[in-house]
Design an enzyme around this catalytic site. Structure first.
Site, PDB file in Angstrom:
ATOM      1  N   HIS A  19      41.622  64.353  40.181  1.00 57.10           N
ATOM      2  CA  HIS A  19      41.128  63.638  38.997  1.00 57.10           C
ATOM      3  C   HIS A  19      40.787  64.619  37.881  1.00 57.10           C
ATOM      4  CE1 HIS A  19      39.687  60.513  42.151  1.00 57.10           C
ATOM      5  NE2 HIS A  19      40.968  60.435  41.925  1.00 57.10           N
ATOM      6  N   ASP A 112      38.462  58.081  33.644  1.00 60.76           N
ATOM      7  CA  ASP A 112      39.502  57.853  34.646  1.00 60.76           C
ATOM      8  C   ASP A 112      39.187  56.556  35.384  1.00 60.76           C
ATOM      9  OD1 ASP A 112      37.741  58.411  36.791  1.00 60.76           O
ATOM     10  OD2 ASP A 112      38.384  60.493  36.963  1.00 60.76           O
ATOM     11  N   TRP A 372      50.236  61.746  42.649  1.00 62.92           N
ATOM     12  CA  TRP A 372      51.035  61.626  41.417  1.00 62.92           C
ATOM     13  C   TRP A 372      51.106  62.947  40.658  1.00 62.92           C
ATOM     14  CZ3 TRP A 372      54.904  58.870  40.427  1.00 62.92           C
ATOM     15  CH2 TRP A 372      55.377  58.682  39.119  1.00 62.92           C
TER      16      TRP A 372
HETATM   17  N1  UDP Z   1      47.103  71.651  44.001  1.00 62.31           N
HETATM   18  C1  UDP Z   1      47.230  73.026  43.909  1.00 62.31           C
HETATM   19  N2  UDP Z   1      47.272  73.735  45.050  1.00 62.31           N
HETATM   20  C2  UDP Z   1      47.197  73.169  46.293  1.00 62.31           C
HETATM   21  C3  UDP Z   1      47.080  71.760  46.372  1.00 62.31           C
HETATM   22  C4  UDP Z   1      47.039  71.026  45.195  1.00 62.31           C
HETATM   23  O1  UDP Z   1      47.307  73.593  42.810  1.00 62.31           O
HETATM   24  O2  UDP Z   1      47.251  73.892  47.282  1.00 62.31           O
HETATM   25  C5  UDP Z   1      47.030  70.868  42.751  1.00 62.31           C
HETATM   26  C6  UDP Z   1      48.359  70.247  42.446  1.00 62.31           C
HETATM   27  O3  UDP Z   1      49.142  71.146  41.717  1.00 62.31           O
HETATM   28  C7  UDP Z   1      47.946  68.999  41.668  1.00 62.31           C
HETATM   29  C8  UDP Z   1      46.590  68.649  42.234  1.00 62.31           C
HETATM   30  O4  UDP Z   1      46.117  69.810  42.896  1.00 62.31           O
HETATM   31  O5  UDP Z   1      47.823  69.289  40.295  1.00 62.31           O
HETATM   32  C9  UDP Z   1      46.643  67.545  43.258  1.00 62.31           C
HETATM   33  O6  UDP Z   1      46.830  66.335  42.638  1.00 62.31           O
HETATM   34  P1  UDP Z   1      47.738  65.203  43.256  1.00 62.31           P
HETATM   35  O7  UDP Z   1      47.691  64.067  42.305  1.00 62.31           O
HETATM   36  O8  UDP Z   1      49.056  65.716  43.639  1.00 62.31           O
HETATM   37  O9  UDP Z   1      47.098  64.789  44.613  1.00 62.31           O
HETATM   38  P2  UDP Z   1      45.651  64.574  45.160  1.00 62.31           P
HETATM   39  O10 UDP Z   1      45.183  65.897  45.523  1.00 62.31           O
HETATM   40  O11 UDP Z   1      44.835  63.903  44.102  1.00 62.31           O
HETATM   41  O12 UDP Z   1      45.898  63.725  46.354  1.00 62.31           O
END
Ligand code: UDP
Length: 478
Positions: A19, A112, A372
């Site tokens: 988020h 959000d 996403w």
């Molecule tokens: N991310 C990252 N490194 C990791 C895991 C996640 O930089 O090892 C970042 C990824 O690039 C994205 C965010 O964390 O920008 C995760 O958002 P996403 O919507 O994919 O999934 P959520 O974590 O909310 O399920």
């Protein structure tokens, strides 16, 4: 750039890196493209080193609202979604106090989807309010239509024989519904319905998608569209995406060695494996994944987290906790796996610099939980996906990617229903890198590249998302 910045916008982010990251990125767009002054109110979980790094490196002004004390308000059985909703409810007085005092007086509040309780505060203070949906338009459609489904449908959604119909949109398969709709007696479901009811009370919606990707749903949501008619929803819907990070700012020695390793690989030959900021696998699933990767004989970079049996989102509030707590991978990966794959694979504990990795020319596929943010980062870097949804709205994302847009392969059965076996993983990994069994193209890579081009066009001057954000900025400027 003008030095005098008159228009002040406040963005509200709920806890969780999935988020916080897109909220900050939206803020940056307003700063860079519209010369706005931006303040991000971030309700933080304060347990994550990565969260602190992201807050400190942001170009926006950040006001950190420490996560409220939830003692007595939630119990250990309450999942991530309920915790998030309660945290945001409890933060409302702090949000109100900041908004009424902050200078210069903000022209708009952008929340959000977990921050919709703050919409009435903006009204009270005579400030415009927008909801930023960091996900896509089909999920937004389900969220706003859920209160109607609640009246129409009896029994659990997951037990329905037919897909859930949403006017003007593709139906949602019962097994794909968002986590909050899995149990209608659970508290998170009631919170979810409230979000669906509150969203249309804002002055408009910003969605992290673009016209060319989701035209049909966007039309349904807009005034005159079938869904907006069914809901009598009359607020504008702006497709402003894909809004995502350009690259990480930090450099570290581990990152440098990772990039060096990637530099040595052939173009589009490496599969990147990650389950986002919160995803976790069971012990058995981790072993199958490890062996499947090994059997595929493809190169890989895998962000590894300790296995958890009882939950698929166990790392949501804590990911990247501290370097000293890095996982001891050899304890739960198959015996000999680390040494056998040393030359072909890299294991990154807990958290990787994902954008840097996805931008690298060596990456040819992304086995992803389909958050996403990750999805957009993959597609905008031309990387085809293997969809491995775990929680939240990820099952819908996987269906959108694999079945509607043709940008991903997916498992035959949802990974949350049944352990995905090594042979299936082997095949998918090989196919995403090499094309199908006969070495022929399955068309996915070409479609991803096309979608990548369409995203670039949408964001460039005069493109649909560029124009949409400019329209919002103009209204906010007044
Ligand atoms: N991310 C990252 N490194 C990791 C895991 C996640 O930089 O090892 C970042 C990824 O690039 C994205 C965010 O964390 O920008 C995760 O958002 P996403 O919507 O994919 O999934 P959520 O974590 O909310 O399920």
């Amino acid at each position: 750039m003008e030095l005098h910045k008159s228009t002040h916008v406040v963005l509200l982010s709920s806890p969780g890196l999935g988020h916080l990251i897109p909220t900050i990125e939206l803020g940056k767009r307003f700063v860079h493209h519209h010369n706005f002054q931006v303040t991000v109110l971030a309700v933080t979980s304060q347990t994550s080193k990565t969260e602190t790094e992201i807050l400190n490196s942001s170009l926006c002004h950040i006001i950190d609202i420490p996560s409220p004390d939830l003692t007595g308000l939630v119990n250990e059985n309450n999942g991530v979604m309920t915790r998030l909703s309660v945290m945001m409810s409890e933060a409302v007085p702090a949000i109100k106090s900041i908004l009424s005092k902050i200078t210069p007086r903000p022209s708009a509040l952008i929340v959000d989807i977990f921050g919709t309780e703050a919409i009435p505060i903006a009204r009270e203070l005579n400030i415009l309010s927008y909801v930023y949906v960091a996900s896509h338009a089909w999920v937004l459609a389900l969220i706003v239509y859920a209160p109607v489904l609640d009246e129409k449908i009896e029994g659990e959604y997951v037990d329905q024989k037919e897909a859930l119909k949403i006017p003007g949109c593709n139906p949602v398969r019962p097994e794909d519904v968002v986590d909050s709709m899995l149990d209608r007696n659970d508290r998170k479901y009631k919170e979810f319905l409230k979000i669906g009811n509150r969203i249309p009370q804002s002055d408009g919606l910003l969605v992290n998608t673009w016209e060319e990707l989701q035209r049909k749903v966007l039309e349904a949501l807009r005034e005159g569209g079938l869904l907006s008619k069914a809901l009598n929803m009359k607020i504008p819907v702006y497709a402003v995406g894909p809004i995502e990070r350009e690259s990480e700012l930090e450099t570290s020695s581990s990152n440098e060695s990772l990039v060096k390793w990637l530099d040595e690989q052939r173009s589009e030959s490496v599969v990147y494996v990650s389950f986002g900021s919160g995803g976790t696998l069971s012990y058995e699933q981790m072993r199958e994944l490890a062996l499947g990767l090994e059997m595929s004989e493809q190169r890989f970079v895998w962000v590894v987290r300790a296995p958890i049996e009882e939950s698929v989102d166990a790392a949501f509030f804590t990911t990247g906790r501290s370097e000293s707590e890095e996982v001891e991978m050899s304890k739960y990966l198959p015996e000999g796996f680390i040494s056998r794959t040393r030359k072909v694979g890299l294991l990154v504990p807990e958290w990787a610099q994902q954008v840097t990795i996805l931008k690298h020319r060596s990456i040819g596929g992304f086995l992803s939980h389909c958050g996403w943010g990750s999805t957009l980062e993959s597609v905008t870097n031309g990387v085809p996906l293997i969809a491995w949804p775990l929680y939240a709205e990820q099952r819908m994302n996987a269906t959108l990617l694999a079945e509607e847009l043709g940008l991903a392969l997916r498992t035959a059965v949802l990974p949350t229903k049944k352990v995905v076996r090594r042979e299936e993983i082997e095949h998918m990994v090989r196919e995403i890198i090499q094309g199908d069994e006969n070495g022929k193209s399955n068309g996915i890579r070409e479609r991803v590249k096309e979608t990548q081009r369409s995203a670039v066009k949408a964001l460039s001057e005069g493109g649909s998302s560029y124009v949409a954000l400019s329209q919002v900025a103009k209204i906010i400027e007044g």
